[in-house]
Design an enzyme around this catalytic site. Structure first.
Site, PDB file in Angstrom:
ATOM      1  N   ASN A  67      -4.222  33.778 139.793  1.00  0.00           N
ATOM      2  CA  ASN A  67      -3.364  33.717 138.608  1.00  0.00           C
ATOM      3  C   ASN A  67      -1.942  34.110 139.037  1.00  0.00           C
ATOM      4  O   ASN A  67      -1.667  35.281 139.245  1.00  0.00           O
ATOM      5  CB  ASN A  67      -3.908  34.692 137.546  1.00  0.00           C
ATOM      6  CG  ASN A  67      -2.995  34.801 136.338  1.00  0.00           C
ATOM      7  OD1 ASN A  67      -2.079  33.991 136.157  1.00  0.00           O
ATOM      8  ND2 ASN A  67      -3.231  35.802 135.497  1.00  0.00           N
ATOM      9  N   TRP A  68      -1.093  33.111 139.163  1.00  0.00           N
ATOM     10  CA  TRP A  68       0.271  33.380 139.667  1.00  0.00           C
ATOM     11  C   TRP A  68       1.159  34.037 138.614  1.00  0.00           C
ATOM     12  O   TRP A  68       2.250  34.487 138.930  1.00  0.00           O
ATOM     13  CB  TRP A  68       0.927  32.077 140.142  1.00  0.00           C
ATOM     14  CG  TRP A  68       0.291  31.452 141.344  1.00  0.00           C
ATOM     15  CD1 TRP A  68      -0.850  31.851 141.995  1.00  0.00           C
ATOM     16  CD2 TRP A  68       0.776  30.307 142.070  1.00  0.00           C
ATOM     17  NE1 TRP A  68      -1.110  31.028 143.064  1.00  0.00           N
ATOM     18  CE2 TRP A  68      -0.122  30.071 143.133  1.00  0.00           C
ATOM     19  CE3 TRP A  68       1.863  29.462 141.910  1.00  0.00           C
ATOM     20  CZ2 TRP A  68       0.046  29.018 144.039  1.00  0.00           C
ATOM     21  CZ3 TRP A  68       2.033  28.419 142.807  1.00  0.00           C
ATOM     22  CH2 TRP A  68       1.136  28.201 143.871  1.00  0.00           C
ATOM     23  N   LYS A  69       0.750  34.016 137.384  1.00  0.00           N
ATOM     24  CA  LYS A  69       1.571  34.527 136.272  1.00  0.00           C
ATOM     25  C   LYS A  69       2.957  33.854 136.296  1.00  0.00           C
ATOM     26  O   LYS A  69       3.067  32.732 136.783  1.00  0.00           O
ATOM     27  CB  LYS A  69       1.668  36.055 136.325  1.00  0.00           C
ATOM     28  CG  LYS A  69       0.292  36.710 136.498  1.00  0.00           C
ATOM     29  CD  LYS A  69       0.299  38.163 136.214  1.00  0.00           C
ATOM     30  CE  LYS A  69      -1.037  38.756 136.627  1.00  0.00           C
ATOM     31  NZ  LYS A  69      -1.222  40.104 136.179  1.00  0.00           N
ATOM     32  N   HIS A 111      -6.183  36.347 128.363  1.00  0.00           N
ATOM     33  CA  HIS A 111      -5.749  37.345 129.356  1.00  0.00           C
ATOM     34  C   HIS A 111      -5.195  38.564 128.605  1.00  0.00           C
ATOM     35  O   HIS A 111      -4.549  38.413 127.558  1.00  0.00           O
ATOM     36  CB  HIS A 111      -4.683  36.731 130.265  1.00  0.00           C
ATOM     37  CG  HIS A 111      -4.399  37.574 131.461  1.00  0.00           C
ATOM     38  ND1 HIS A 111      -3.604  38.691 131.403  1.00  0.00           N
ATOM     39  CD2 HIS A 111      -4.825  37.480 132.751  1.00  0.00           C
ATOM     40  CE1 HIS A 111      -3.542  39.249 132.613  1.00  0.00           C
ATOM     41  NE2 HIS A 111      -4.273  38.525 133.451  1.00  0.00           N
ATOM     42  N   GLU A 155      -2.699  40.332 129.117  1.00  0.00           N
ATOM     43  CA  GLU A 155      -1.242  40.295 128.886  1.00  0.00           C
ATOM     44  C   GLU A 155      -0.929  39.472 127.641  1.00  0.00           C
ATOM     45  O   GLU A 155      -0.005  39.797 126.880  1.00  0.00           O
ATOM     46  CB  GLU A 155      -0.530  39.716 130.127  1.00  0.00           C
ATOM     47  CG  GLU A 155      -0.495  40.747 131.251  1.00  0.00           C
ATOM     48  CD  GLU A 155      -0.424  40.176 132.655  1.00  0.00           C
ATOM     49  OE1 GLU A 155      -0.122  38.979 132.824  1.00  0.00           O
ATOM     50  OE2 GLU A 155      -0.695  40.939 133.600  1.00  0.00           O
ATOM     51  N   GLU A 172     -11.882  41.908 133.222  1.00  0.00           N
ATOM     52  CA  GLU A 172     -10.623  42.424 133.753  1.00  0.00           C
ATOM     53  C   GLU A 172     -10.246  43.711 133.018  1.00  0.00           C
ATOM     54  O   GLU A 172      -9.565  43.657 131.972  1.00  0.00           O
ATOM     55  CB  GLU A 172      -9.505  41.400 133.562  1.00  0.00           C
ATOM     56  CG  GLU A 172      -9.718  40.108 134.302  1.00  0.00           C
ATOM     57  CD  GLU A 172      -8.390  39.478 134.702  1.00  0.00           C
ATOM     58  OE1 GLU A 172      -8.205  39.222 135.887  1.00  0.00           O
ATOM     59  OE2 GLU A 172      -7.533  39.277 133.820  1.00  0.00           O
ATOM     60  N   GLY A 205      -2.770  44.812 137.878  1.00  0.00           N
ATOM     61  CA  GLY A 205      -1.419  45.033 138.394  1.00  0.00           C
ATOM     62  C   GLY A 205      -1.106  46.489 138.691  1.00  0.00           C
ATOM     63  O   GLY A 205       0.053  46.849 138.897  1.00  0.00           O
ATOM     64  N   SER A 226      -6.514  44.061 140.377  1.00  0.00           N
ATOM     65  CA  SER A 226      -6.080  44.593 141.675  1.00  0.00           C
ATOM     66  C   SER A 226      -7.056  44.291 142.814  1.00  0.00           C
ATOM     67  O   SER A 226      -7.212  45.108 143.719  1.00  0.00           O
ATOM     68  CB  SER A 226      -5.817  46.099 141.570  1.00  0.00           C
ATOM     69  OG  SER A 226      -4.753  46.334 140.670  1.00  0.00           O
ATOM     70  N   GLY A 286      -4.562  38.349 140.701  1.00  0.00           N
ATOM     71  CA  GLY A 286      -3.166  38.205 140.308  1.00  0.00           C
ATOM     72  C   GLY A 286      -2.242  38.373 141.504  1.00  0.00           C
ATOM     73  O   GLY A 286      -2.041  37.457 142.304  1.00  0.00           O
ATOM     74  N   GLY A 287      -1.696  39.571 141.681  1.00  0.00           N
ATOM     75  CA  GLY A 287      -0.682  39.846 142.702  1.00  0.00           C
ATOM     76  C   GLY A 287      -1.039  39.326 144.089  1.00  0.00           C
ATOM     77  O   GLY A 287      -0.205  38.704 144.760  1.00  0.00           O
TER      78      GLY A 287
HETATM   79  C1  PEP Z   1      -4.725  39.254 136.523  1.00  0.00           C
HETATM   80  O1  PEP Z   1      -3.634  39.296 136.016  1.00  0.00           O
HETATM   81  O2  PEP Z   1      -5.571  38.456 136.110  1.00  0.00           O
HETATM   82  C2  PEP Z   1      -5.000  40.152 137.634  1.00  0.00           C
HETATM   83  C3  PEP Z   1      -6.232  40.365 137.965  1.00  0.00           C
HETATM   84  O3  PEP Z   1      -3.901  40.733 138.236  1.00  0.00           O
HETATM   85  P1  PEP Z   1      -3.899  41.711 139.518  1.00  0.00           P
HETATM   86  O4  PEP Z   1      -4.856  41.143 140.527  1.00  0.00           O
HETATM   87  O5  PEP Z   1      -2.501  41.724 140.006  1.00  0.00           O
HETATM   88  O6  PEP Z   1      -4.368  43.035 139.045  1.00  0.00           O
END
Ligand code: PEP
Length: 251
Positions: free
Chosen positions: A9-11, A96, A98, A168, A174, A213, A234-235
């Site tokens: 997930n590049w956001k 999600h 967010e 999640e 994040g 994460s 994500g990151g």
């Molecule tokens: C996400 O936003 O779906 C996610 C899992 O982010 P991160 O891996 O950065 O925690």
């Protein structure tokens, strides 16, 4: 036997140039058979056409980060499921945390998006997860089951046969604070049991991925848990080397 899924997930990150570089690096590092998992990236909308082009005939599939619950019309700024399909998108992230927290998306609204995706044959990745406060007050399982029940009640258990659930925990997204493999496994088994109460067949086939994460160091042990069928990343999905290593952690 469930085939694991690892989705990036590049956001709202990257540029045309950096996205091109990242996509090309993934294609060369993740040829057919390099990972046992199905692999997916979910870039921002403006880069979907680019991704479709670079990823064609590769082992990396394409997902979107969001969609409209509407099919077409006067909805300024929205993107429909049919539009996503035209760019080779086959998965879409729904609910999600967010979007739930920053854009006030309710369980009911998320279920409408889920249905809109499936009408066009897109596979929704439905995200559920508790906040730290909810975990610390002992409500984590109730919260995630309620989020999942909203989909089950509105769309029916059979709809989950063509969907993926992503657990999640909000406190892990994040933050660099990954759930331990046993914390994640526990919640994944609770989610699978909740689906099994409606259909053991659907529950047995359902892919439940972990997100929060995940990195190259933590992925292997998380993905080895019996009810964890891959990850939503994500990151770490923004760095080709890290994402490739995570994808290769699926055994
Ligand atoms: C996400 O936003 O779906 C996610 C899992 O982010 P991160 O891996 O950065 O925690």
């Amino acid at each position: 036997m469930r085939r694991s899924l690892v989705a990036g997930n590049w956001k709202m990150n990257g540029s045309f140039e950096s996205s091109t570089e990242l996509l090309k690096a993934l294609v060369s590092g993740l040829g057919e058979g390099e990972s046992k998992a199905e692999i997916l990236v979910c870039p921002p909308f403006p880069y979907l056409a680019l991704a479709q082009q670079v990823l064609s005939n590769s082992a990396v599939g394409l997902g979107a980060q969001n969609l409209s619950e509407q099919s077409a019309g006067a909805f300024t700024g929205e993107v429909s499921a049919a539009m996503l399909k035209e760019f080779g998108v086959s998965y879409v992230i729904i609910g999600h945390s967010e979007r739930r927290a920053l854009y006030a998306e309710s369980d009911d609204f998320v279920a409408k998006k889920f249905a809109a995706a499936q009408v066009q044959g897109l596979c929704p990745i439905i995200c559920v997860g508790e906040t730290l406060e909810q975990r610390e007050s002992g409500h984590a399982e109730t919260v995630v089951c309620e989020q999942l029940d909203a989909i089950l009640d509105q769309c029916g258990v059979k709809a989950l046969a063509h969907a993926v659930v992503a657990y999640e925990p909000v406190w892990a997204i994040g933050t660099g604070k990954t759930a331990t493999p046993s914390q994640a496994q526990q919640m994944h088994s609770v989610l699978r049991a909740a689906v099994a109460r409606r259909s053991t067949q659907v529950a047995g086939q359902l892919r439940i991925v972990y997100g929060g994460s995940v990195n190259a160091r933590t992925a292997r042990e998380l993905f080895a848990q019996p009810d964890i069928d891959g990850g939503l990343v994500g990151g770490a999905s923004l760095k080709a080397e890290d994402f490739i290593s995570i994808c290769k952690s699926v055994s």
